[in-house]
Design a protein around this motif. Structure first.
Motif, short mmCIF file in Angstrom:
data_model
loop_
_atom_site.label_atom_id
_atom_site.label_comp_id
_atom_site.label_asym_id
_atom_site.label_seq_id
_atom_site.Cartn_x
_atom_site.Cartn_y
_atom_site.Cartn_z
N SER A 1 -1.47 2.29 -1.51
CA SER A 1 -1.77 3.57 -2.56
C SER A 1 -3.00 3.79 -3.07
O SER A 1 -3.82 4.74 -3.00
CB SER A 1 -0.80 3.35 -3.67
OG SER A 1 0.41 3.48 -3.07
N PHE A 2 -3.58 2.41 -3.52
CA PHE A 2 -5.03 2.41 -4.03
C PHE A 2 -6.02 2.97 -2.83
O PHE A 2 -7.13 3.71 -3.07
CB PHE A 2 -5.36 0.92 -4.22
CG PHE A 2 -6.72 0.78 -4.84
CD1 PHE A 2 -6.90 1.10 -6.19
CD2 PHE A 2 -7.85 0.23 -4.09
CE1 PHE A 2 -8.31 1.12 -6.83
CE2 PHE A 2 -8.99 0.09 -4.29
CZ PHE A 2 -9.43 0.54 -5.94
N VAL A 3 -6.03 2.52 -1.53
CA VAL A 3 -6.91 2.85 -0.32
C VAL A 3 -6.69 4.37 -0.21
O VAL A 3 -7.46 4.96 -0.06
CB VAL A 3 -6.40 2.11 0.72
CG1 VAL A 3 -7.15 2.56 2.18
CG2 VAL A 3 -6.87 0.76 0.53
N ILE A 4 -5.37 5.05 -0.17
CA ILE A 4 -5.07 6.54 0.14
C ILE A 4 -5.71 7.22 -0.91
O ILE A 4 -6.66 8.24 -0.80
CB ILE A 4 -3.73 6.80 0.21
CG1 ILE A 4 -3.25 5.98 1.69
CG2 ILE A 4 -3.44 8.23 0.33
CD1 ILE A 4 -1.73 6.32 1.64
N ILE A 5 -5.65 6.76 -2.08
CA ILE A 5 -6.20 7.37 -3.40
C ILE A 5 -7.66 7.48 -3.37
O ILE A 5 -8.50 8.42 -3.69
CB ILE A 5 -5.72 6.95 -4.69
CG1 ILE A 5 -4.25 7.46 -4.77
CG2 ILE A 5 -6.27 7.41 -5.88
CD1 ILE A 5 -3.55 6.69 -5.99
N SER A 6 -8.39 6.18 -3.01
CA SER A 6 -9.85 5.93 -2.72
C SER A 6 -10.17 6.95 -1.66
O SER A 6 -11.42 7.27 -1.84
CB SER A 6 -9.83 4.68 -2.84
OG SER A 6 -9.72 3.81 -3.77
N SER B 1 -9.18 4.99 8.12
CA SER B 1 -8.55 4.17 8.97
C SER B 1 -7.86 2.91 8.10
O SER B 1 -7.21 2.26 8.62
CB SER B 1 -9.55 3.60 10.11
OG SER B 1 -10.76 2.70 9.33
N LEU B 2 -8.37 2.50 7.06
CA LEU B 2 -7.88 1.21 6.22
C LEU B 2 -6.53 1.84 5.76
O LEU B 2 -5.72 0.89 5.94
CB LEU B 2 -9.02 0.92 5.26
CG LEU B 2 -8.43 -0.29 4.37
CD1 LEU B 2 -8.30 -1.45 5.24
CD2 LEU B 2 -9.43 -0.82 3.41
N ALA B 3 -6.49 2.96 5.38
CA ALA B 3 -5.17 3.39 5.02
C ALA B 3 -4.20 3.44 6.09
O ALA B 3 -2.99 3.15 5.85
CB ALA B 3 -5.32 4.88 4.23
N VAL B 4 -4.41 3.80 7.11
CA VAL B 4 -3.55 3.84 8.19
C VAL B 4 -2.94 2.50 8.88
O VAL B 4 -2.02 2.44 9.05
CB VAL B 4 -4.20 4.52 9.74
CG1 VAL B 4 -3.42 4.44 10.64
CG2 VAL B 4 -4.49 6.16 9.20
N ILE B 5 -4.05 1.72 8.92
CA ILE B 5 -3.80 0.18 8.97
C ILE B 5 -2.72 -0.39 7.97
O ILE B 5 -1.67 -1.26 8.30
CB ILE B 5 -5.15 -0.56 9.37
CG1 ILE B 5 -5.86 -0.28 10.32
CG2 ILE B 5 -4.77 -2.35 9.16
CD1 ILE B 5 -7.10 -0.89 10.30
#
Length: 184
Positions: free
Chosen positions: A129-134, A149-153
């Motif tokens: 969630s943090f990665v997607i929001i960021s 890509s980090l969110a997808v991973i």
């Protein structure tokens, strides 16, 4: 030995020694749950549990290995202490009253496994969630992530973890975790 003679006379240490073998625990569980059966059927059912397979998909060597061990070792030991009776002429094994009086609990470490799984999954969900929001709005988190890509991973890791957990749950309880106690 008659089952009446053995009733309540099996020392707990002897009982745990006899039931310390996984194959014997499986056999005992099946006889308690399903009643008398032929040695062949018992061997097939035990083998299907041991090899995590259906009876139909067992290989001949798997059936034979379990049958020989039950016939030569495990059923005689269970019969010796009065837990089962084996009629060699008919080829049938059945639980005695002593075995039927034993109370057992299937211990599936659900609490521990579930807590670990949900803790890890919760951490992954928070990080994802943090990665997607960021990625979408860096001003909210104060961290700018240039690529999604980090969110997808992280999402793929969460999905993999969930699928692994549910596959384990579908396989059911592990019969090696049966705990026997004498009915008092």
């Amino acid at each position: 030995m008659s089952s009446n003679e053995n009733s309540k006379e099996i020392p707990q240490e002897k009982l745990f020694d006899i039931l310390g073998n996984r194959r014997r625990r499986i056999a005992v569980h099946l006889l308690q749950e399903e009643g008398a059966m032929s040695m062949t059927d018992l061997a097939e059912r035990v083998a299907s549990i041991e090899f995590n397979s259906s009876v139909e998909n067992l290989e001949g060597k798997e059936r034979k290995r379990v049958y020989v061990a039950l016939f030569q070792t495990h059923v005689p030991k269970l019969e010796e202490v009065g837990l089962v009776e084996y009629d060699q002429d008919q080829g049938f094994v059945e639980a005695t009253d002593v075995l039927l009086d034993l109370q057992y609990n299937v211990r599936v470490e659900k609490g521990k496994t579930d807590k670990i799984f949900f803790t890890i999954r919760g951490i992954i969900v928070i990080i994802t969630s943090f990665v997607i929001i960021s990625t979408i709005s860096p001003s909210i988190t104060g961290v700018e992530i240039g690529t999604p890509s980090l969110a997808v991973i992280m999402i793929l890791i969460s999905i993999t973890l969930s699928l692994t957990y549910y596959a384990e749950k579908l396989s059911g309880p592990n019969i090696s975790d049966i705990d026997f106690k004498e009915n008092v």
